[in-house]
Design an enzyme around this catalytic site. Structure first.
Site, PDB file in Angstrom:
ATOM      1  CE  LYS A  14     -41.248   8.352 -49.406  1.00 49.17           C
ATOM      2  NZ  LYS A  14     -41.453   7.586 -48.145  1.00 49.17           N
ATOM      3  NE  ARG A  88     -39.014   2.759 -52.200  1.00 51.24           N
ATOM      4  CZ  ARG A  88     -40.197   3.374 -52.059  1.00 51.24           C
ATOM      5  NH1 ARG A  88     -40.613   4.224 -52.971  1.00 51.24           N
ATOM      6  NH2 ARG A  88     -40.959   3.135 -51.024  1.00 51.24           N
ATOM      7  NE  ARG A 127     -49.622   5.214 -46.188  1.00 49.94           N
ATOM      8  CZ  ARG A 127     -48.390   5.227 -46.704  1.00 49.94           C
ATOM      9  NH1 ARG A 127     -47.812   6.394 -46.988  1.00 49.94           N
ATOM     10  NH2 ARG A 127     -47.739   4.106 -46.893  1.00 49.94           N
ATOM     11  NE  ARG A 161     -49.414   2.105 -49.895  1.00 48.66           N
ATOM     12  CZ  ARG A 161     -48.241   2.713 -49.902  1.00 48.66           C
ATOM     13  NH1 ARG A 161     -48.191   4.033 -50.005  1.00 48.66           N
ATOM     14  NH2 ARG A 161     -47.141   2.019 -49.814  1.00 48.66           N
ATOM     15  NE  ARG A 172     -44.140  -0.165 -47.325  1.00 48.56           N
ATOM     16  CZ  ARG A 172     -45.286   0.289 -46.798  1.00 48.56           C
ATOM     17  NH1 ARG A 172     -46.078  -0.521 -46.125  1.00 48.56           N
ATOM     18  NH2 ARG A 172     -45.630   1.546 -46.963  1.00 48.56           N
TER      19      ARG A 172
HETATM   20  P1  ADP Z   1     -44.304   4.593 -49.147  1.00 48.82           P
HETATM   21  O1  ADP Z   1     -45.098   5.828 -49.461  1.00 48.82           O
HETATM   22  O2  ADP Z   1     -44.908   3.837 -48.031  1.00 48.82           O
HETATM   23  O3  ADP Z   1     -42.846   4.909 -48.990  1.00 48.82           O
HETATM   24  P2  ADP Z   1     -44.509   3.897 -51.947  1.00 48.82           P
HETATM   25  O4  ADP Z   1     -45.931   4.206 -52.285  1.00 48.82           O
HETATM   26  O5  ADP Z   1     -43.488   4.879 -52.346  1.00 48.82           O
HETATM   27  O6  ADP Z   1     -44.422   3.590 -50.385  1.00 48.82           O
HETATM   28  O7  ADP Z   1     -44.100   2.485 -52.555  1.00 48.82           O
HETATM   29  C1  ADP Z   1     -44.905   1.346 -52.383  1.00 48.82           C
HETATM   30  C2  ADP Z   1     -44.190   0.138 -52.976  1.00 48.82           C
HETATM   31  O8  ADP Z   1     -43.996   0.338 -54.386  1.00 48.82           O
HETATM   32  C3  ADP Z   1     -42.792  -0.138 -52.440  1.00 48.82           C
HETATM   33  O9  ADP Z   1     -42.811  -0.920 -51.244  1.00 48.82           O
HETATM   34  C4  ADP Z   1     -42.162  -0.910 -53.599  1.00 48.82           C
HETATM   35  O10 ADP Z   1     -42.632  -2.240 -53.659  1.00 48.82           O
HETATM   36  C5  ADP Z   1     -42.741  -0.174 -54.807  1.00 48.82           C
HETATM   37  N1  ADP Z   1     -41.898   0.976 -55.237  1.00 48.82           N
HETATM   38  C6  ADP Z   1     -42.270   2.288 -55.243  1.00 48.82           C
HETATM   39  N2  ADP Z   1     -41.278   3.062 -55.715  1.00 48.82           N
HETATM   40  C7  ADP Z   1     -40.256   2.229 -56.024  1.00 48.82           C
HETATM   41  C8  ADP Z   1     -38.938   2.428 -56.541  1.00 48.82           C
HETATM   42  N3  ADP Z   1     -38.466   3.672 -56.829  1.00 48.82           N
HETATM   43  N4  ADP Z   1     -38.147   1.330 -56.718  1.00 48.82           N
HETATM   44  C9  ADP Z   1     -38.598   0.094 -56.439  1.00 48.82           C
HETATM   45  N5  ADP Z   1     -39.818  -0.163 -55.935  1.00 48.82           N
HETATM   46  C10 ADP Z   1     -40.650   0.891 -55.726  1.00 48.82           C
HETATM   47  P1  ADP Z   2     -44.916   8.592 -47.209  1.00 46.97           P
HETATM   48  O1  ADP Z   2     -45.409   9.111 -48.533  1.00 46.97           O
HETATM   49  O2  ADP Z   2     -43.538   9.086 -46.883  1.00 46.97           O
HETATM   50  O3  ADP Z   2     -45.027   7.101 -47.072  1.00 46.97           O
HETATM   51  P2  ADP Z   2     -47.345   9.836 -46.103  1.00 46.97           P
HETATM   52  O4  ADP Z   2     -47.265  11.255 -46.553  1.00 46.97           O
HETATM   53  O5  ADP Z   2     -48.280   8.928 -46.808  1.00 46.97           O
HETATM   54  O6  ADP Z   2     -45.847   9.206 -46.061  1.00 46.97           O
HETATM   55  O7  ADP Z   2     -47.656   9.854 -44.540  1.00 46.97           O
HETATM   56  C1  ADP Z   2     -47.822   8.647 -43.797  1.00 46.97           C
HETATM   57  C2  ADP Z   2     -48.926   8.856 -42.744  1.00 46.97           C
HETATM   58  O8  ADP Z   2     -48.470   9.770 -41.751  1.00 46.97           O
HETATM   59  C3  ADP Z   2     -50.214   9.455 -43.301  1.00 46.97           C
HETATM   60  O9  ADP Z   2     -51.315   8.853 -42.640  1.00 46.97           O
HETATM   61  C4  ADP Z   2     -50.098  10.951 -42.973  1.00 46.97           C
HETATM   62  O10 ADP Z   2     -51.375  11.556 -42.779  1.00 46.97           O
HETATM   63  C5  ADP Z   2     -49.300  10.949 -41.692  1.00 46.97           C
HETATM   64  N1  ADP Z   2     -48.378  12.104 -41.588  1.00 46.97           N
HETATM   65  C6  ADP Z   2     -47.615  12.637 -42.579  1.00 46.97           C
HETATM   66  N2  ADP Z   2     -46.851  13.654 -42.112  1.00 46.97           N
HETATM   67  C7  ADP Z   2     -47.144  13.758 -40.783  1.00 46.97           C
HETATM   68  C8  ADP Z   2     -46.654  14.622 -39.744  1.00 46.97           C
HETATM   69  N3  ADP Z   2     -45.722  15.569 -39.965  1.00 46.97           N
HETATM   70  N4  ADP Z   2     -47.162  14.433 -38.494  1.00 46.97           N
HETATM   71  C9  ADP Z   2     -48.076  13.471 -38.245  1.00 46.97           C
HETATM   72  N5  ADP Z   2     -48.583  12.642 -39.185  1.00 46.97           N
HETATM   73  C10 ADP Z   2     -48.103  12.768 -40.450  1.00 46.97           C
END
Ligand code: ADP
Ligand code: ADP
Ligand code: ZN
Length: 215
Positions: A14, A88, A127, A161, A172
């Site tokens: 994302k 979420r 990541r 992170r 998660r």
């Molecule tokens: P990822 O990119 O791995 O999906 P995020 O950066 O979006 O993770 O979120 C990291 C953490 O922040 C989540 O595990 C949760 O604890 C909190 N968080 C983020 N967005 C939300 C939301 N919309 N509602 C509740 N908790 C959230």
């Molecule tokens: P999210 O925001 O959904 O948690 P991220 O964009 O942070 O996901 O991506 C998670 C990890 O996967 C990062 O290390 C990123 O570089 C890698 N990644 C993202 N998209 C791809 C893809 N299409 N193929 C391979 N690796 C990816």
């Protein structure tokens, strides 16, 4: 103006795709995860309260994240908003609908980035992000350049992170399936859901999203 939600489990890509849309289409990324990490870094009371919950991989309360989103949506964005990691829960989805309505705006697409759960461990544990500009890297699929400098901004600040470990990922994922995945049905029923292959290469995923936005 196009307002979209990027949906998918942790590691679906994302953030990576949101950054590209910001660059290419002048959209504004609203990542509640980033906002919560900023609150932690600033040492605010709210930041301290959410720290443990985030480290464990649980969701923080709807009240907190809706408050953060509301603060950022006071003005419209020319290129539209990208909601990344929000909503979420169904309560968050309802709050978003009400906020957009208040602003006289619409939700134009909800894009589900479909991935294989087994791929997420590697995505998450590999990541890192650039402390200078937020560029997203991956140890195997998108490594830092040999000179250790961010190709986007030149910084050498590699951030990982605290919650990017297998234990927190399990929680998660469970949170995602229990509380967030019902939103897919909700948006499907509203007629806004599109599903794309999030396992494809980054530029192919970019192409799938562009196809939806330009349809
Ligand atoms: P990822 O990119 O791995 O999906 P995020 O950066 O979006 O993770 O979120 C990291 C953490 O922040 C989540 O595990 C949760 O604890 C909190 N968080 C983020 N967005 C939300 C939301 N919309 N509602 C509740 N908790 C959230
Ligand atoms: P999210 O925001 O959904 O948690 P991220 O964009 O942070 O996901 O991506 C998670 C990890 O996967 C990062 O290390 C990123 O570089 C890698 N990644 C993202 N998209 C791809 C893809 N299409 N193929 C391979 N690796 C990816
Ligand atoms: Zn950078």
């Amino acid at each position: 103006m196009t307002n979209i939600i990027l949906m998918g489990p942790p590691g679906a890509g994302k953030g990576t795709q949101a950054r590209h849309l910001v660059d290419q289409r002048n959209m504004v990324q609203l990542s509640t995860g980033d906002m919560l990490r900023d609150a932690q870094a600033s040492g605010s009371e709210m930041g301290k309260k959410v720290a443990t919950i985030m480290a464990e991989g649980k969701l923080v309360t709807d009240e907190v994240v809706i408050g953060l989103i509301r603060e950022k949506m006071t003005a419209g964005a020319d290129g539209g908003f990208i909601f990344d990691g929000f909503p979420r829960t169904l309560a968050q989805a309802d709050a978003l609908a009400a906020l957009l309505d208040e602003m006289g705006q619409t939700l134009d697409a909800v894009i589900e980035m479909e991935v294989d759960d087994a791929a997420l461990v590697a995505r998450i544990t590999g990541r890192s992000t650039c402390g200078g500009c937020g560029e997203v890297y991956h140890d195997e699929t998108k490594p830092w350049a040999a000179d250790g400098k961010c190709t986007n901004c030149g910084s050498t600040d590699v951030k990982r992170r605290a919650d990017d470990n297998e234990d927190s990922l399990k929680t998660r994922l469970m949170e995602y399936y229990k509380k967030t995945s019902p939103l897919l049905g909700y948006y499907y029923a509203k007629g806004s859901l599109s599903t794309i292959d999030g396992l494809a290469a980054i530029d192919q995923v970019q192409g799938s999203i562009a196809g939806i936005l330009d349809a």
